[in-house]
Write a protein that holds these residues in place. Structure first.
Motif, PDB file in Angstrom:
ATOM      1  N   SER A 145       0.863  -1.192   0.000  1.00 47.68           N
ATOM      2  CA  SER A 145       0.000   0.000   0.000  1.00 47.68           C
ATOM      3  C   SER A 145       0.888   1.227   0.000  1.00 47.68           C
ATOM      4  CB  SER A 145      -0.914   0.007   1.225  1.00 47.68           C
ATOM      5  OG  SER A 145      -0.140   0.081   2.417  1.00 47.68           O
ATOM      6  N   LEU A 146       0.375   2.320  -0.594  1.00 49.99           N
ATOM      7  CA  LEU A 146       1.125   3.573  -0.680  1.00 49.99           C
ATOM      8  C   LEU A 146       0.159   4.739  -0.492  1.00 49.99           C
ATOM      9  CD1 LEU A 146       3.721   5.227  -1.398  1.00 49.99           C
ATOM     10  CD2 LEU A 146       2.974   5.078  -3.788  1.00 49.99           C
ATOM     11  N   ASP A 147       0.499   5.620   0.458  1.00 46.95           N
ATOM     12  CA  ASP A 147      -0.281   6.835   0.666  1.00 46.95           C
ATOM     13  C   ASP A 147       0.442   7.972  -0.046  1.00 46.95           C
ATOM     14  OD1 ASP A 147      -2.425   8.403   2.013  1.00 46.95           O
ATOM     15  OD2 ASP A 147      -0.713   9.330   3.012  1.00 46.95           O
ATOM     16  N   ALA A 148      -0.074   8.388  -1.206  1.00 46.38           N
ATOM     17  CA  ALA A 148       0.622   9.365  -2.044  1.00 46.38           C
ATOM     18  C   ALA A 148       0.904  10.690  -1.336  1.00 46.38           C
ATOM     19  CB  ALA A 148      -0.164   9.603  -3.334  1.00 46.38           C
ATOM     20  N   PRO A 149      -0.030  11.292  -0.601  1.00 41.41           N
ATOM     21  CA  PRO A 149       0.254  12.599   0.021  1.00 41.41           C
ATOM     22  C   PRO A 149       1.413  12.560   1.017  1.00 41.41           C
ATOM     23  CG  PRO A 149      -2.114  12.183  -0.016  1.00 41.41           C
ATOM     24  CD  PRO A 149      -1.455  10.919  -0.411  1.00 41.41           C
ATOM     25  N   THR A 150       1.516  11.502   1.795  1.00 40.11           N
ATOM     26  CA  THR A 150       2.576  11.436   2.818  1.00 40.11           C
ATOM     27  C   THR A 150       3.776  10.626   2.375  1.00 40.11           C
ATOM     28  OG1 THR A 150       1.635   9.454   3.862  1.00 40.11           O
ATOM     29  CG2 THR A 150       0.836  11.600   4.622  1.00 40.11           C
ATOM     30  N   GLY A 151       3.615   9.813   1.320  1.00 36.67           N
ATOM     31  CA  GLY A 151       4.692   8.943   0.879  1.00 36.67           C
ATOM     32  C   GLY A 151       4.856   7.692   1.721  1.00 36.67           C
ATOM     33  N   ARG A 152       3.985   7.467   2.688  1.00 36.91           N
ATOM     34  CA  ARG A 152       4.105   6.290   3.557  1.00 36.91           C
ATOM     35  C   ARG A 152       3.693   5.035   2.780  1.00 36.91           C
ATOM     36  NH1 ARG A 152       7.288   7.095   7.921  1.00 36.91           N
ATOM     37  NH2 ARG A 152       6.986   9.221   8.666  1.00 36.91           N
ATOM     38  N   PHE A 153       4.468   3.944   2.982  1.00 36.04           N
ATOM     39  CA  PHE A 153       4.144   2.693   2.318  1.00 36.04           C
ATOM     40  C   PHE A 153       4.265   1.545   3.328  1.00 36.04           C
ATOM     41  CE2 PHE A 153       8.750   3.209   1.721  1.00 36.04           C
ATOM     42  CZ  PHE A 153       9.230   1.983   2.163  1.00 36.04           C
ATOM     43  N   ALA A 154       3.682   0.405   2.981  1.00 37.63           N
ATOM     44  CA  ALA A 154       3.752  -0.787   3.813  1.00 37.63           C
ATOM     45  C   ALA A 154       3.571  -1.995   2.913  1.00 37.63           C
ATOM     46  CB  ALA A 154       2.683  -0.761   4.906  1.00 37.63           C
ATOM     47  N   GLY A 155       3.977  -3.149   3.407  1.00 42.88           N
ATOM     48  CA  GLY A 155       3.826  -4.380   2.648  1.00 42.88           C
ATOM     49  C   GLY A 155       4.311  -5.570   3.440  1.00 42.88           C
ATOM     50  N   LEU A 156       4.076  -6.748   2.899  1.00 48.58           N
ATOM     51  CA  LEU A 156       4.517  -8.001   3.510  1.00 48.58           C
ATOM     52  C   LEU A 156       5.589  -8.581   2.598  1.00 48.58           C
ATOM     53  CD1 LEU A 156       3.991  -9.931   5.886  1.00 48.58           C
ATOM     54  CD2 LEU A 156       2.381 -11.155   4.400  1.00 48.58           C
ATOM     55  N   LEU A 157       6.803  -8.735   3.115  1.00 48.21           N
ATOM     56  CA  LEU A 157       7.943  -9.185   2.323  1.00 48.21           C
ATOM     57  C   LEU A 157       8.233 -10.648   2.612  1.00 48.21           C
ATOM     58  CD1 LEU A 157      10.340  -8.448   0.430  1.00 48.21           C
ATOM     59  CD2 LEU A 157      11.651  -7.939   2.503  1.00 48.21           C
TER      60      LEU A 157
END
Length: 314
Positions: A145-157
């Motif tokens: 997932s990516l939040d464009a305004p803040t640049g925050r991202f997350a994921g399962l690697l």
């Protein structure tokens, strides 16, 4: 006498059938499975017998005397510990999974969610595993997932490699915008003229780029430096100027032109200047200082009727 020895020989037969062996104090393995021959010298035909999982890459394990004795008995090895302090240390080489490898896999996935291809990924706190030294990691990002305004991202690697089990980590971080900047490939001194091999184009975090930084090679190459620049440092456009064709206190030829008239005189430049720049020049004959335009190496042009700036004392 022979009859008395026979029972003793029969009792000794099981021990004679055992392989004489001894533990190795330090063992280095490069496989996920630990074998009897890794731990015991002289394991004979049973050397290839698996006895358990080896440590994870980059880790070690200790097999204590009691465990060694149990292994020896279970596999028919004639060995007993001389003390309770006997042990075998098993090590498995490994290398840290590089953060750059992880960010490359993340970027490839996050591009599908609108990530700027030139953004720099900053990982949050995460303990990356060790992998076998020569193994190529297999990295798969799920649930990104990516939040464009803040640049925050997350994921399962998911992390896998030959010789190690698959591991899954929850990761996150921030995508940081970058800007192009021209940086020096070596230390450059005051007054140097920048050549093509002295610079390269790089990208830096936008938050670290100073206003007025050069962002194209043509803004820098061929220009003269007004301050030193260290290797891998950026250039400010205000610190660059065309190369000086006239040096401070150098003798110059003053040319005065008008329709149907061309005169020359000797002068002294009072400042350094590049082509097309205006520079104060003192006429050596009259000691008058006038403003002239640099037209070439050691040459300046004075406008007909130009008002003197001042007169220098004898």
């Amino acid at each position: 006498m022979r009859g008395a020895l026979l029972p003793l020989l029969l009792l000794a037969l099981p021990a004679m059938a055992q392989d004489l062996a001894g533990p190795r104090p330090l063992v280095v393995v490069d496989q996920p499975m630990l074998r009897l021959g890794d731990v015991f010298e002289g394991a004979g035909a049973r050397a290839a017998q698996p006895i358990g999982a080896a440590p994870a890459p980059g880790r070690q394990m200790v097999i204590e005397a009691a465990q060694l004795l149990a292994l020896a008995r279970a596999n028919g090895l004639a060995w007993r510990p001389l003390s309770a302090q006997e042990r075998v240390v098993v090590e498995r080489p490994g290398r840290p999974l590089a953060r750059e490898e992880v960010t490359a896999a993340l970027k490839a996935e996050l591009l599908r969610y609108g990530l700027d291809p030139e953004a720099e990924l900053e990982l949050g706190p995460v303990a990356l595993p060790m992998i076998p030294p020569e193994a190529a990691p297999r990295l798969v990002v799920d649930s990104a997932s990516l939040d464009a305004p803040t640049g925050r991202f997350a994921g399962l690697l998911s992390i896998g490699a030959e010789g190690m089990p698959m591991q899954r980590l929850r990761i996150g971080g921030r995508a940081v915008p970058t800007l192009p900047v021209v940086v020096a490939t070596r230390r450059l001194s005051l007054g140097e003229i920048v050549g093509p091999g002295d610079v390269r184009l790089a990208r830096q975090r936008a938050e670290r780029v100073r206003p007025g930084a050069a962002d194209r090679l043509d803004q820098v190459v061929g220009q003269q430096l007004h301050r030193p620049v260290g290797a891998e440092m950026g250039f400010q456009r205000s610190d660059l100027a065309p190369p000086a064709l006239v040096e401070r206190n150098a003798l110059v030829t003053m040319q005065v032109e008008a329709p149907g008239l061309s005169l020359t005189a000797q002068g002294r430049a009072l400042e350094a200047a590049g082509r097309g720049a205006l520079v104060p020049v003192m006429n050596l004959a009259s000691r008058t200082v006038v403003e002239a335009q640099v037209t070439g190496p050691g040459r300046v042009r004075v406008a007909m009727g130009a008002a003197p700036l001042r007169r220098e004392a004898e």
